[in-house]
Design a protein around this motif. Structure first.
Motif, PDB file in Angstrom:
ATOM      1  N   TYR A  93       0.831  -1.209   0.000  1.00 38.36           N
ATOM      2  CA  TYR A  93       0.000   0.000   0.000  1.00 38.36           C
ATOM      3  C   TYR A  93       0.865   1.258   0.000  1.00 38.36           C
ATOM      4  CZ  TYR A  93      -3.481   3.400   1.582  1.00 38.36           C
ATOM      5  OH  TYR A  93      -4.301   4.504   1.689  1.00 38.36           O
ATOM      6  N   ALA A  94       1.927   1.260   0.814  1.00 39.88           N
ATOM      7  CA  ALA A  94       2.832   2.420   0.861  1.00 39.88           C
ATOM      8  C   ALA A  94       3.530   2.625  -0.475  1.00 39.88           C
ATOM      9  CB  ALA A  94       3.857   2.231   1.981  1.00 39.88           C
ATOM     10  N   LEU A 156       1.915  -8.947  -5.900  1.00 39.08           N
ATOM     11  CA  LEU A 156       0.505  -9.328  -5.971  1.00 39.08           C
ATOM     12  C   LEU A 156      -0.395  -8.209  -5.456  1.00 39.08           C
ATOM     13  CD1 LEU A 156      -1.454 -11.724  -6.581  1.00 39.08           C
ATOM     14  CD2 LEU A 156      -1.224 -12.355  -4.170  1.00 39.08           C
ATOM     15  N   TYR A 157      -0.065  -7.646  -4.305  1.00 37.51           N
ATOM     16  CA  TYR A 157      -0.923  -6.631  -3.695  1.00 37.51           C
ATOM     17  C   TYR A 157      -0.881  -5.306  -4.453  1.00 37.51           C
ATOM     18  CZ  TYR A 157      -2.362  -9.144   0.507  1.00 37.51           C
ATOM     19  OH  TYR A 157      -2.951 -10.023   1.380  1.00 37.51           O
ATOM     20  N   THR A 158       0.280  -4.905  -4.961  1.00 37.50           N
ATOM     21  CA  THR A 158       0.339  -3.648  -5.723  1.00 37.50           C
ATOM     22  C   THR A 158      -0.474  -3.751  -7.009  1.00 37.50           C
ATOM     23  OG1 THR A 158       2.458  -4.426  -6.656  1.00 37.50           O
ATOM     24  CG2 THR A 158       2.566  -2.847  -4.846  1.00 37.50           C
ATOM     25  N   SER A 159      -0.461  -4.919  -7.638  1.00 38.47           N
ATOM     26  CA  SER A 159      -1.275  -5.115  -8.839  1.00 38.47           C
ATOM     27  C   SER A 159      -2.755  -4.990  -8.509  1.00 38.47           C
ATOM     28  CB  SER A 159      -0.986  -6.489  -9.456  1.00 38.47           C
ATOM     29  OG  SER A 159       0.372  -6.606  -9.821  1.00 38.47           O
ATOM     30  N   VAL A 164      -8.246  -0.315  -6.804  1.00 37.89           N
ATOM     31  CA  VAL A 164      -8.997   0.259  -5.685  1.00 37.89           C
ATOM     32  C   VAL A 164      -9.063   1.776  -5.867  1.00 37.89           C
ATOM     33  CG1 VAL A 164      -9.084   0.581  -3.179  1.00 37.89           C
ATOM     34  CG2 VAL A 164      -8.273  -1.597  -4.143  1.00 37.89           C
ATOM     35  N   PRO A 165     -10.240   2.374  -6.005  1.00 35.69           N
ATOM     36  CA  PRO A 165     -10.346   3.824  -6.261  1.00 35.69           C
ATOM     37  C   PRO A 165      -9.791   4.651  -5.110  1.00 35.69           C
ATOM     38  CG  PRO A 165     -12.472   2.717  -6.539  1.00 35.69           C
ATOM     39  CD  PRO A 165     -11.548   1.730  -5.937  1.00 35.69           C
ATOM     40  N   PHE A 188      -8.131  -2.572   3.219  1.00 33.44           N
ATOM     41  CA  PHE A 188      -7.804  -3.987   3.424  1.00 33.44           C
ATOM     42  C   PHE A 188      -9.005  -4.918   3.202  1.00 33.44           C
ATOM     43  CE2 PHE A 188      -7.078  -7.755   6.091  1.00 33.44           C
ATOM     44  CZ  PHE A 188      -5.908  -8.222   5.496  1.00 33.44           C
ATOM     45  N   PRO A 189     -10.224  -4.581   3.656  1.00 34.44           N
ATOM     46  CA  PRO A 189     -11.359  -5.473   3.357  1.00 34.44           C
ATOM     47  C   PRO A 189     -11.606  -5.660   1.867  1.00 34.44           C
ATOM     48  CG  PRO A 189     -11.938  -3.979   5.134  1.00 34.44           C
ATOM     49  CD  PRO A 189     -10.616  -3.504   4.598  1.00 34.44           C
TER      50      PRO A 189
END
Length: 276
Positions: A93-94, A156-159, A164-165, A188-189
């Motif tokens: 996320y960062a 995986l998470y950055t992709s 996510v708007p 996160f949800p």
């Protein structure tokens, strides 16, 4: 044209069916062998069991260290996954939301970790664990599993975060929500499918890992279930009934978790592939 398309569909389906049968056969062979005695397996390996032979399961549970080995595997898998979920999504996320040169550099640094085989840094890693007094303890493999999953997890998470708007986060920030609250309560949800993918892929890898527990955990003591099963493979003789019974017991928890997360896992893989 329609006939050609129909023939192509049948051909693809037939090839897929054959591949599915090839991949399923080892599981089928393991299941039927788990309920046979060692003598039955040696006489005819692919025959169906004459009856439900359960002495192998009983012996593993009551006379060996296999239950403790299953507990060690469960502890390694559970704690590693928990810390991965706590650390890796925040790092991704960062990186994704900051989008500066130094964060892009950190992202590339993490990706470099995916390109280096474990065997290259295996010996220095063991020496490092001895220096920080983690060699021979369950905490050693846990630290290695977490650090080794950062590269794949961040990718995986950055992709997934690209879909996510940002407007959702901006609205929450206007309402007075902190950065930490925005991430854990709102962002996160929305990463549920991605997290399920991470849990399934990394959990399977840790649960079935052989090399790391074999190297790091001390000899002469209960290790993980895969290592304990390996001890029944001898140079001249092998207890195949114990091996197949142990592997069957190890499959059950994995299958249960995968079936529970299958919907989210498939969605997470498909979404990550499209956005990546």
């Amino acid at each position: 044209m329609r006939k050609k398309r129909h023939f192509l569909d049948i051909l693809i389906f037939s090839v897929t069916l054959v591949l599915a049968a090839v991949f399923f056969f080892p599981i089928f062979f393991n299941l039927i062998s788990a309920f046979k005695s060692n003598g039955e397996i040696l006489r005819d390996a692919i025959a169906f069991p004459q009856g439900l032979y359960l002495e192998s399961f009983k012996y593993l549970v009551t006379e060996t260290d296999y239950p403790l080995a299953i507990l060690n595997s469960a502890i390694l898998t559970f704690l590693s996954i928990i810390f991965m979920i706590l650390v890796i999504p925040m790092a991704a996320y960062a990186i994704e939301r900051t989008n500066k040169k130094w964060t892009n550099g950190v992202f590339i640094y993490f990706l470099f970790g995916l390109m280096i085989p474990f065997q290259v840094y295996m010996i220095p890693l063991i020496k490092e664990l001895k220096m920080i007094y983690l060699y021979g303890r369950l905490a050693g493999p846990i630290v290695i599993y977490i650090s080794g999953s950062v590269g794949f997890g961040v990718l995986l998470y950055t992709s997934f975060l690209k879909g996510v708007p940002r407007e959702i986060e901006e609205s929450a920030e206007i309402d007075g929500c902190s950065k930490t609250g925005i991430f854990w309560k709102i962002v996160f949800p929305l990463l549920g499918p991605c997290t399920a993918t991470m849990v399934v892929l990394q959990g399977l890898g840790i649960w079935n890992d052989f090399l790391m527990p074999m190297l790091v955990l001390p000899s002469g003591e209960p290790k993980t279930m895969i290592v304990e099963i390996f001890y029944y493979v001898g140079e001249f003789t092998s207890r195949w009934d114990m091996i197949f019974a142990g592997t069957t017991m190890s499959i059950v928890p994995v299958l249960a978790v995968f079936l529970a997360l299958q919907k989210y896992f498939v969605k997470g893989v498909a979404t990550g592939a499209i956005k990546g």
